[in-house]
Design a protein around this motif. Structure first.
Motif: not given
Length: 272
Positions: A39-43, A45-52
């Motif tokens: 859950v802390h890997t860069d790929p 994080r991209v999904l987290r950024i998208q969700s935000e």
């Protein structure tokens, strides 16, 4: 002849030799006993950024005209700038603008509180920080972001103006980023209003006497910022900029119904 190495495809990814994972993507997904490092890997994080971005756009898309108010989280209730922030929040909300802040205490709380005082729309865009802060109690609509750059996008995208009261590094960061976006034409020109002439005059003078004198900015750049102590003038600057933009859109034929209504209202006001 080189011996062919073992290959595994995982969606668009290709692994060969020692780089091949010991488990498949499905195994890592379904095996709850595995480590949580993924859950802390860069790929991811991209999904987290998208969700935000999705959450932020969804939250603010129907808010209407809004103004972002910035200032120190350390300003205490009962002080001059807290009361000034509250008055500005009240006057902006009474003029039909939603008030957006960083959602924290101090000046942010004051502006949100002022908007609530007149049943205006009070919005807080918080940020996850190492120390506990949380959203203040005077927010009707709020969200806490993980990423500063997503939060900054929301401030700019949904605001008609920035109102900046005295603050520290965070306030200066928002101020100079907004000025840069206006200066470079990345956003439609909207007013940046500095409230507190005694606090901001040194910065304004340094910009004129040093940056302009050294040629590191253009002659018109210092005029991108307004400076005042008067809450009524703050609202008037915001309103005038809003109406002027609507008029330009109307005259260019690139106008929504809302801009046409604003233009007609302004014409009626001038003729009365």
């Amino acid at each position: 002849m080189t011996e062919s190495r073992k290959t595994r495809s995982a969606g668009p990814l290709t692994y060969r030799g020692d780089a091949i994972p010991e488990t498949t993507t499905d195994q890592r997904l379904l095996d709850r006993r595995g480590p949580a490092d993924w859950v802390h890997t860069d790929p991811w994080r991209v999904l987290r950024i998208q969700s935000e971005f999705v959450e932020g756009f969804g939250l603010l898309s129907e808010v209407g005209h809004a103004v972002s108010v910035f200032g120190s989280a350390r300003t205490k209730p009962g002080t001059h700038f807290y009361e000034l922030g509250q008055e500005i929040g009240t006057k902006l909300a009474a003029s039909g603008y939603a008030v957006i802040t960083g959602g924290g205490p101090g000046v942010m709380e004051a502006a949100n509180r002022g908007a609530q005082d007149v049943d205006g729309t009070s919005i807080g865009l918080g940020i996850e920080l190492p120390f506990e802060q949380g959203l203040n109690d005077f927010i009707d609509i709020g969200v806490t972001f993980r990423y500063f750059f997503v939060r900054k996008t929301m401030f700019v995208k949904y605001s008609r103006a920035f109102v900046v009261l005295p603050g520290g590094f965070g306030t200066l960061d928002e101020l100079f980023e907004s000025i840069t976006l206006v200066q470079t034409g990345k956003v439609t020109r909207f007013p940046v209003v500095l409230v507190g002439t005694r606090f901001w005059s040194g910065l304004r003078d340094w910009i004129r006497d040093t940056l302009l004198e050294e040629g590191t900015i253009s002659p018109g750049d210092p005029e991108l910022m307004y400076l005042t102590d008067d809450p009524d003038e703050v609202v008037e600057i915001v309103r005038k900029s809003h109406v002027d933009l609507a008029r330009r859109e109307f005259e260019a034929g690139q106008v929504a119904d809302e801009a046409a209504d604003l233009h007609a209202a302004e014409e009626a006001s001038e003729s009365s």
